[in-house]
Design an enzyme around this catalytic site. Structure first.
Site, PDB file in Angstrom:
ATOM      1  N   LYS A  65       0.834  -1.211   0.000  1.00 54.55           N
ATOM      2  CA  LYS A  65       0.000   0.000   0.000  1.00 54.55           C
ATOM      3  C   LYS A  65       0.863   1.253   0.000  1.00 54.55           C
ATOM      4  CE  LYS A  65      -3.772  -2.035   2.612  1.00 54.55           C
ATOM      5  NZ  LYS A  65      -4.484  -2.006   3.895  1.00 54.55           N
ATOM      6  N   GLY A 124       6.576  -2.259  11.160  1.00 55.99           N
ATOM      7  CA  GLY A 124       7.643  -1.590  10.424  1.00 55.99           C
ATOM      8  C   GLY A 124       7.519  -1.640   8.912  1.00 55.99           C
ATOM      9  N   ASP A 157       0.145   4.967  11.065  1.00 53.31           N
ATOM     10  CA  ASP A 157      -0.410   3.646  10.782  1.00 53.31           C
ATOM     11  C   ASP A 157      -1.199   3.101  11.969  1.00 53.31           C
ATOM     12  OD1 ASP A 157      -0.907   1.308   9.376  1.00 53.31           O
ATOM     13  OD2 ASP A 157       0.972   0.365   9.968  1.00 53.31           O
ATOM     14  N   LYS A 161      -3.191   6.598   7.525  1.00 51.37           N
ATOM     15  CA  LYS A 161      -4.076   5.466   7.217  1.00 51.37           C
ATOM     16  C   LYS A 161      -5.388   5.646   7.972  1.00 51.37           C
ATOM     17  CE  LYS A 161      -3.977   1.686   9.441  1.00 51.37           C
ATOM     18  NZ  LYS A 161      -3.496   0.508  10.118  1.00 51.37           N
TER      19      LYS A 161
END
Length: 169
Positions: free
Chosen positions: A5, A34, A120, A160
């Site tokens: 992504k 990570g 994230d 995200k």
């Protein structure tokens, strides 16, 4: 999936300047395990082989006994081998919802020109999937505030988000 992504985003959008200098600095919030960092590293090696990639990352600290196991991703293989690049905040728990950790991260990075910040984060919502966006919204706010404070002028942000329907988002 996360690696792919991020690589797709880097390949499709101008998140990284085409004329990079000698160094590229990034910061990564809620980064475990990570994949975002590894994807950026791979992208830079392919497209900017002479640029030195340097980063600082934070996440819930897998080595802090006060963190609940259910709140963390337990895959620490990458963290273990790159520990010098990880910063877990003043409390050492890595919780970005704590203002003291945000402030200490900002102080830790104050002399760096951060070109890219990635976020994230998520929270386990298996018991309430219909409320995922509401449950995660406080984390997204903390990530966004921290990211904007870290970013240099003309820097890029990759955040995200699973859904974008609720008023809080």
């Amino acid at each position: 999936q996360a690696f792919a992504k991020v690589f797709e985003c880097l390949s499709s959008y101008p998140l990284i300047s085409k004329d990079l200098g000698e160094h590229f600095y990034s910061a990564h919030l809620c980064e475990c395990p990570g994949a975002f960092i590894n994807s950026i590293n791979h992208y830079l090696k392919l497209h900017h082989p002479h640029t030195k990639f340097q980063y600082i990352a934070t996440t819930l600290n897998p080595y802090f006994e006060g963190n609940r196991l259910g709140n963390m991703i337990l895959d620490d293989r990458f963290i273990l081998h790159t520990l010098e690049n990880w910063f877990f905040g003043e409390t050492y728990n890595g919780d970005i919802l704590e203002v003291t950790n945000i402030k200490s991260l900002l102080a830790h990075c104050q002399d760096l020109e951060i070109n890219l910040v990635t976020c994230d984060g998520s929270i386990d919502c298996l018991d309430e999937p219909e409320n995922q966006e509401l449950i995660v919204s406080k984390l997204h706010i903390a990530e966004l505030v921290t990211a904007l404070a870290l970013l240099s002028n003309n820097g890029s942000l990759l955040l995200k988000i699973f859904t974008f329907f609720e008023l809080t988002t």
